[in-house]
Design a protein around this motif. Structure first.
Motif, PDB file in Angstrom:
ATOM      1  N   CYS A  26      -0.167  14.600   0.990  1.00 18.26           N
ATOM      2  CA  CYS A  26       0.011  14.099  -0.366  1.00 18.26           C
ATOM      3  C   CYS A  26       1.261  14.741  -0.955  1.00 18.26           C
ATOM      4  O   CYS A  26       1.468  15.945  -0.793  1.00 18.26           O
ATOM      5  CB  CYS A  26      -1.221  14.481  -1.197  1.00 18.26           C
ATOM      6  N   LEU A  27       2.074  13.946  -1.642  1.00 20.15           N
ATOM      7  CA  LEU A  27       3.305  14.486  -2.235  1.00 20.15           C
ATOM      8  C   LEU A  27       2.996  15.548  -3.299  1.00 20.15           C
ATOM      9  O   LEU A  27       3.843  16.382  -3.590  1.00 20.15           O
ATOM     10  CB  LEU A  27       4.142  13.358  -2.846  1.00 20.15           C
ATOM     11  N   HIS A  87      -6.978   6.880  -1.024  1.00 24.50           N
ATOM     12  CA  HIS A  87      -6.294   8.118  -1.421  1.00 24.50           C
ATOM     13  C   HIS A  87      -5.559   7.919  -2.759  1.00 24.50           C
ATOM     14  O   HIS A  87      -5.707   8.733  -3.678  1.00 24.50           O
ATOM     15  CB  HIS A  87      -5.313   8.528  -0.311  1.00 24.50           C
ATOM     16  N   GLU A  88      -4.801   6.823  -2.851  1.00 21.31           N
ATOM     17  CA  GLU A  88      -4.027   6.582  -4.076  1.00 21.31           C
ATOM     18  C   GLU A  88      -4.935   6.299  -5.269  1.00 21.31           C
ATOM     19  O   GLU A  88      -4.672   6.746  -6.388  1.00 21.31           O
ATOM     20  CB  GLU A  88      -3.035   5.426  -3.879  1.00 21.31           C
ATOM     21  N   HIS A  92      -6.277   9.260  -7.091  1.00 23.16           N
ATOM     22  CA  HIS A  92      -5.344   9.867  -8.061  1.00 23.16           C
ATOM     23  C   HIS A  92      -5.561   9.316  -9.470  1.00 23.16           C
ATOM     24  O   HIS A  92      -5.346  10.015 -10.455  1.00 23.16           O
ATOM     25  CB  HIS A  92      -3.887   9.570  -7.664  1.00 23.16           C
ATOM     26  N   GLN A 120       0.799  11.044 -10.637  1.00 24.99           N
ATOM     27  CA  GLN A 120       1.587  12.026  -9.878  1.00 24.99           C
ATOM     28  C   GLN A 120       2.982  12.228 -10.454  1.00 24.99           C
ATOM     29  O   GLN A 120       3.640  13.212 -10.146  1.00 24.99           O
ATOM     30  CB  GLN A 120       1.741  11.580  -8.411  1.00 24.99           C
TER      31      GLN A 120
HETATM   32 ZN   LIG Z   1      -1.639  11.759  -2.928  1.00 26.37          ZN
END
Ligand SMILES: [Zn+2]
Length: 172
Positions: A94-95, A136-137, A140, A51
């Motif tokens: 999510c960022l 979730h992480e 990524h 990210q």
């Molecule tokens: Zn995220």
């Protein structure tokens, strides 16, 4: 500490499969500090290295607010070893998909392991918000986003909204 730029959809760097970490050095601990700082400033509960444009299997999380105790995690090369058949639904954000949220269904409980910042193997067996956050992480790290669990139409709608937000921000 350095604030890192969080990439947003549809940036293609969010879609890479990140590489395992093999060296535990000063550079890694700086990366952890910078990622945590960035996560706090952006008001997120977790952040994965892809990210911020870094191609490594590194994740930070802070679920303290939800779990009512200090729960900061610095994870290297995380692996899930078991997922419950039972699912739970969580309202995820999510960022990298700013200002959007959606109800996502995932295994309710997991067992997983990871290496901490010193390269020591750690095990976690958990459910609830932490289990959701870890899954979730970890997605990524394989180039997957929570919006991938939505219909194509809804996913495209979310991406278009983020594009509009970013365009507006850059013009103002
Ligand atoms: Zn995220």
């Amino acid at each position: 500490m350095t604030l890192l730029t969080v990439l947003t959809v549809p940036d293609s760097r969010l879609r890479i499969k990140a590489k395992p970490v093999s060296v535990f050095d000063e550079k890694l601990s700086i990366l952890f500090d910078d990622m945590l700082e960035t996560m706090y400033v952006e008001d997120g509960a977790g952040l994965a290295a892809p990210q911020v444009g870094i191609d490594l299997r590194v994740v930070v999380m802070d679920v303290s607010e939800r779990e009512n105790e200090s729960c900061v995690y610095k994870m290297v090369n995380p692996e899930v070893t078991w997922r419950s058949k039972e699912l739970s639904v969580c309202n995820e954000g999510c960022l990298s998909v700013p200002e959007q949220r959606a109800e996502i269904s995932r295994p309710a409980a997991i067992k997983m392991h990871y290496l901490d910042e010193n390269g020591v193997l750690q095990h976690i067996e958990t459910d609830g918000f932490l289990a959701t956050c870890i899954q979730h992480e970890m997605d990524h790290l394989d180039g997957k986003l929570y919006i991938d669990y939505l219909s194509t139409l809804k996913r495209q709608m979310y991406i278009n909204k983020v594009k509009r937000i970013k365009k507006y921000e850059s013009e103002n």
